[in-house]
Design a protein around this motif. Structure first.
Motif, mmCIF file in Angstrom:
data_model
loop_
_atom_site.group_PDB
_atom_site.id
_atom_site.type_symbol
_atom_site.label_atom_id
_atom_site.label_comp_id
_atom_site.label_asym_id
_atom_site.label_seq_id
_atom_site.Cartn_x
_atom_site.Cartn_y
_atom_site.Cartn_z
ATOM 1 N N THR B 50 0.875 -1.193 0.145
ATOM 2 C CA THR B 50 -0.060 -0.007 0.118
ATOM 3 C C THR B 50 0.902 1.343 0.053
ATOM 4 O OG1 THR B 50 -1.842 -0.918 1.042
ATOM 5 C CG2 THR B 50 -1.560 1.488 1.581
ATOM 6 N N ASP B 51 0.678 2.460 -0.824
ATOM 7 C CA ASP B 51 1.411 3.647 -0.837
ATOM 8 C C ASP B 51 0.329 4.624 -0.741
ATOM 9 O OD1 ASP B 51 3.977 3.186 -1.067
ATOM 10 O OD2 ASP B 51 3.501 2.298 -2.992
ATOM 11 N N LEU B 52 0.757 5.669 -0.150
ATOM 12 C CA LEU B 52 -0.046 6.996 0.112
ATOM 13 C C LEU B 52 0.467 8.015 -0.704
ATOM 14 C CD1 LEU B 52 -0.647 7.156 3.949
ATOM 15 C CD2 LEU B 52 -2.509 6.336 1.996
ATOM 16 N N LEU B 53 -0.026 8.784 -1.435
ATOM 17 C CA LEU B 53 0.347 10.265 -2.093
ATOM 18 C C LEU B 53 -0.471 11.148 -1.490
ATOM 19 C CD1 LEU B 53 1.645 8.129 -4.413
ATOM 20 C CD2 LEU B 53 1.495 10.544 -5.786
ATOM 21 N N VAL B 54 0.313 12.220 -1.102
ATOM 22 C CA VAL B 54 -0.301 13.400 -0.475
ATOM 23 C C VAL B 54 -0.062 14.583 -1.191
ATOM 24 C CG1 VAL B 54 -0.486 14.905 1.661
ATOM 25 C CG2 VAL B 54 -0.408 12.616 1.655
ATOM 26 N N GLU B 55 -1.087 15.443 -1.519
ATOM 27 C CA GLU B 55 -0.930 16.633 -2.210
ATOM 28 C C GLU B 55 -0.154 17.604 -1.404
ATOM 29 O OE1 GLU B 55 -4.849 18.833 -2.629
ATOM 30 O OE2 GLU B 55 -3.843 20.322 -4.062
ATOM 31 N N ASN B 56 0.589 18.331 -2.181
ATOM 32 C CA ASN B 56 1.736 19.372 -1.809
ATOM 33 C C ASN B 56 2.835 18.801 -0.820
ATOM 34 O OD1 ASN B 56 0.156 21.372 -2.858
ATOM 35 N ND2 ASN B 56 -0.908 21.690 -0.885
ATOM 36 N N ARG B 57 2.804 17.257 -0.941
ATOM 37 C CA ARG B 57 3.907 16.537 -0.260
ATOM 38 C C ARG B 57 4.510 15.581 -1.405
ATOM 39 N NH1 ARG B 57 6.788 16.627 3.846
ATOM 40 N NH2 ARG B 57 7.980 14.681 4.229
ATOM 41 N N HIS B 58 4.102 14.973 -2.109
ATOM 42 C CA HIS B 58 4.061 13.911 -3.063
ATOM 43 C C HIS B 58 4.048 14.607 -4.329
ATOM 44 C CE1 HIS B 58 3.413 11.225 0.415
ATOM 45 N NE2 HIS B 58 4.756 10.995 -0.075
ATOM 46 N N LYS B 72 1.457 8.365 -11.685
ATOM 47 C CA LYS B 72 2.640 8.154 -10.799
ATOM 48 C C LYS B 72 2.327 7.620 -9.585
ATOM 49 C CE LYS B 72 6.141 11.412 -8.830
ATOM 50 N NZ LYS B 72 6.718 12.561 -9.150
ATOM 51 N N ALA B 73 1.020 7.881 -8.971
ATOM 52 C CA ALA B 73 0.781 6.994 -7.674
ATOM 53 C C ALA B 73 0.920 5.487 -7.920
ATOM 54 C CB ALA B 73 -0.735 7.534 -7.325
ATOM 55 N N ALA B 74 0.095 5.356 -9.068
ATOM 56 C CA ALA B 74 -0.043 3.818 -9.450
ATOM 57 C C ALA B 74 1.182 3.155 -9.814
ATOM 58 C CB ALA B 74 -0.896 3.555 -10.960
ATOM 59 N N ALA B 75 2.089 3.837 -10.248
ATOM 60 C CA ALA B 75 3.553 3.553 -10.762
ATOM 61 C C ALA B 75 4.394 3.002 -9.520
ATOM 62 C CB ALA B 75 4.341 4.567 -11.733
ATOM 63 N N VAL B 93 -8.182 1.642 -5.099
ATOM 64 C CA VAL B 93 -7.748 2.954 -4.850
ATOM 65 C C VAL B 93 -8.752 3.722 -3.840
ATOM 66 C CG1 VAL B 93 -7.508 5.091 -6.064
ATOM 67 C CG2 VAL B 93 -7.110 3.050 -7.403
ATOM 68 N N GLY B 94 -8.071 4.176 -3.027
ATOM 69 C CA GLY B 94 -8.869 5.193 -1.827
ATOM 70 C C GLY B 94 -8.480 6.817 -2.323
ATOM 71 N N LEU B 95 -9.618 7.647 -2.611
ATOM 72 C CA LEU B 95 -9.218 8.992 -2.894
ATOM 73 C C LEU B 95 -9.856 9.797 -1.684
ATOM 74 C CD1 LEU B 95 -8.545 11.256 -4.811
ATOM 75 C CD2 LEU B 95 -10.550 11.069 -6.033
ATOM 76 N N ALA B 96 -9.256 10.601 -1.078
ATOM 77 C CA ALA B 96 -10.005 11.449 0.023
ATOM 78 C C ALA B 96 -9.528 12.649 -0.666
ATOM 79 C CB ALA B 96 -9.275 11.494 1.270
ATOM 80 N N ALA B 97 -10.590 13.752 -1.044
ATOM 81 C CA ALA B 97 -10.340 15.023 -1.716
ATOM 82 C C ALA B 97 -11.492 16.061 -0.924
ATOM 83 C CB ALA B 97 -10.677 14.788 -3.103
ATOM 84 N N PRO B 98 -11.147 17.212 -1.169
ATOM 85 C CA PRO B 98 -11.936 18.429 -0.895
ATOM 86 C C PRO B 98 -13.082 18.593 -1.576
ATOM 87 C CG PRO B 98 -9.741 19.458 -1.117
ATOM 88 C CD PRO B 98 -9.872 18.022 -1.755
ATOM 89 N N ALA B 99 -14.254 19.136 -0.972
ATOM 90 C CA ALA B 99 -15.536 19.142 -1.557
ATOM 91 C C ALA B 99 -15.366 20.136 -3.071
ATOM 92 C CB ALA B 99 -16.721 19.399 -0.769
ATOM 93 N N ASP B 100 -14.541 20.959 -3.012
ATOM 94 C CA ASP B 100 -14.517 22.049 -4.052
ATOM 95 C C ASP B 100 -13.405 21.477 -5.121
ATOM 96 O OD1 ASP B 100 -12.040 22.385 -2.817
ATOM 97 O OD2 ASP B 100 -12.319 24.459 -2.525
ATOM 98 N N LEU B 101 -13.003 20.288 -5.022
ATOM 99 C CA LEU B 101 -12.098 19.845 -5.935
ATOM 100 C C LEU B 101 -12.840 19.641 -7.412
ATOM 101 C CD1 LEU B 101 -9.126 18.451 -6.466
ATOM 102 C CD2 LEU B 101 -10.159 16.350 -6.356
ATOM 103 N N VAL B 137 -4.060 9.904 -1.745
ATOM 104 C CA VAL B 137 -4.518 9.055 -2.768
ATOM 105 C C VAL B 137 -3.909 7.733 -2.160
ATOM 106 C CG1 VAL B 137 -4.340 7.905 -5.206
ATOM 107 C CG2 VAL B 137 -4.405 10.366 -4.800
ATOM 108 N N ALA B 138 -4.690 6.839 -1.899
ATOM 109 C CA ALA B 138 -4.101 5.422 -1.367
ATOM 110 C C ALA B 138 -4.436 4.468 -2.248
ATOM 111 C CB ALA B 138 -4.848 5.078 0.072
ATOM 112 N N ILE B 139 -3.191 3.862 -2.694
ATOM 113 C CA ILE B 139 -3.260 2.801 -3.707
ATOM 114 C C ILE B 139 -2.601 1.202 -3.096
ATOM 115 C CG2 ILE B 139 -2.566 1.982 -5.985
ATOM 116 C CD1 ILE B 139 -2.785 4.532 -6.997
#
Lengths: 314, 314
Positions: B50-58, B72-75, B93-101, B137-139
């Motif tokens: 399992t891998d996590l990608l976080v906005e503004n970090r990854h 990139k997340a999948a790779a 795939v898990g996707l957590a995201a802001p409502a205004d995305l 993003v959690a893959i």
């Protein structure tokens, strides 16, 4: 759609747009849309599901200890394999968290996850930790079924709807907590720690359940998923429920009909299944409704239900 | 520890505290600590990560399109199974995201994930979407190995270290982007879209690799994991690398030694493996070092390396 936000399209709207993008290989026996997916492997199969828990959305640090959050996150995911009639053998955990999070909180979270996985007989074999503005927990469960997986789509007219496990207690506990109270403690405890009936998924499958789902969005909402997937009409009989004493107490205290916790509440993760006749309903399950042919819908005591049926995630 | 934060204990410190909490069942062949875990299933085995990608970090939304972030997340996740010598068949795939995305961003992300999974021959079978303050993003990838999985712990004194795939380009691209430039475009493209050598993991296993890892934290940092797990000393020979022209150009423009991108860069996801002698190194791999007995460490051309070796996540 170019100008729409996630709030505009909603959780299910987003999923409907995304799902067609993913081509399903021949090894995929059950793809997106059920409690878990099922894939054929070289010499067997995997039942797979992923769940996310987000701070201040699915839990609040002031309403539950880290250990409780861990147990709850694990229970929610493990429950999805239970709802296929399977058992989880393997779990991975992703934790995104702020750098100033107390390390002890993360350790306690992990301890809670470990405890719940032990109850279900599963091992946490790996995961990922990284930094984020907010705590996000991603849990993936992998399991298998002794028999054919029980889907949402198998309910037949004439079937009996039955439920096993606590239902409505978590919603009652949440209603109490949101109003700043801490009692009845049994309900608060139920909100803080679901107790999914992990033995009952495989037992239900063995008893011949034609469809099965765990209650996570709300009883009527989840039965709605079964009605849609199976193409049947489901009627819920409120007489099938005993209104447990703590639910009655909270209803009286808050001035609401406690049956709404039962009908709309999620997060307890009981199982609801359909069986071909009352005789097939296993011990410990209570009959709570019937399946008929007709437009997919869920009614309550033969009538449309006016209250909330559950909730969406955007 | 009660007063320590995640920043205090660090990623690896946290993992060291958490890992002992998880009891490993008898079916767990490889538990936490390698690129992926391996579990025995009823009639086979699963390789899981399992891998996590976080906005503004990854990733930053202004530096890469949603589709690129998805690829990139999948790779990154698929690469972990590759590094065990396996192939991924199943992805969640898990996707957590802001409502205004913008909903289109989420759809494009999913499209990118789907594309990369198709390259690797894997199916996305399910997942979860929910609301959060920030995109996370959690893959999770599930695969299998034709032969025994290749671990980090098998390197032997006398082995040759070899690498296959692009290395240092993503770091060069990131260095360019952080300074506000958009060229050399080949490096920016490499940062935006890694191209892990998915065929080479199984080929390396078949060729008799004694250990294998994908470069995700940085070449020296990841070789450090191999050195520690195997209890060996590794020396990297810089003469083994051709310094590709774009890397030389960026080094000149930024006034830095371009070899630092090669030695410290992550995110390209090439494979590094050890082989029992130069003859065993498969076609397409380049020999970049040697393994000796001694204290676990990684040296460069026989000496300690003074630059950064990689990065931690807290």
């Amino acid at each position: 759609m170019p100008d729409q936000t996630l709030a505009d399209v909603g959780e299910f709207g987003l999923i409907a747009r995304i799902a067609p993008l993913f081509a399903q290989g021949e090894h995929v026996l059950v793809g997106p849309g059920d409690d878990a997916a099922v894939v054929r492997t070289r010499r067997g199969h995997d039942v797979v599901s992923t769940d996310l828990l987000v701070e201040n959305r699915h839990f609040r640090r002031e309403w539950a200890s880290a250990e409780q959050v861990g147990r709850k996150a694990a229970a929610e995911a493990l429950s999805d394999v239970n709802a296929m009639g399977g058992r989880t053998h393997t779990v991975t955990v992703g934790l995104a968290a702020p750098a100033d999070l107390p390390a002890q909180w993360a350790v306690d979270l992990a301890a809670g996850i470990a405890q719940e996985c032990e109850v279900a007989g599963a091992s946490v074999v790996g995961g990922d930790v990284t930094r984020a503005d907010q705590v996000v927990v991603a849990i993936t469960v992998i399991g298998s079924c002794e028999l054919a997986p029980v889907l949402r789509s198998g309910a037949q007219p004439g079937d009996v709807v039955a439920l096993v496990g606590r239902q409505g207690w978590a919603a009652g506990g949440l209603a109490v907590l949101t109003r700043g109270f801490r009692s009845p403690r049994a309900l608060v405890a139920a909100y803080q720690r679901p107790e999914p009936p992990y033995e009952q998924g495989p037992l239900g499958a063995a008893a011949g359940a034609t469809s099965m789902i765990d209650v996570s969005d709300g009883l009527l909402a989840d039965l709605g998923h079964v009605a849609s997937a199976s193409g049947v009409a489901i009627d819920v009989h409120t007489a099938g429920f005993e209104l447990d004493e703590p639910l009655q107490a909270v209803g009286a205290a808050l001035g609401v009909d406690p049956m709404q916790f039962v009908l709309s509440g999620g997060e307890d993760h009981p199982l609801v299944a359909t069986y071909p006749g009352a005789d097939a309903v296993p011990e410990g399950w209570r009959a709570i409704g019937t399946v008929a042919s007709g437009e997919p819908q869920v009614t309550v005591d033969g009538e449309a239900y006016e209250g909330a049926r559950g909730w969406e995630h955007f």
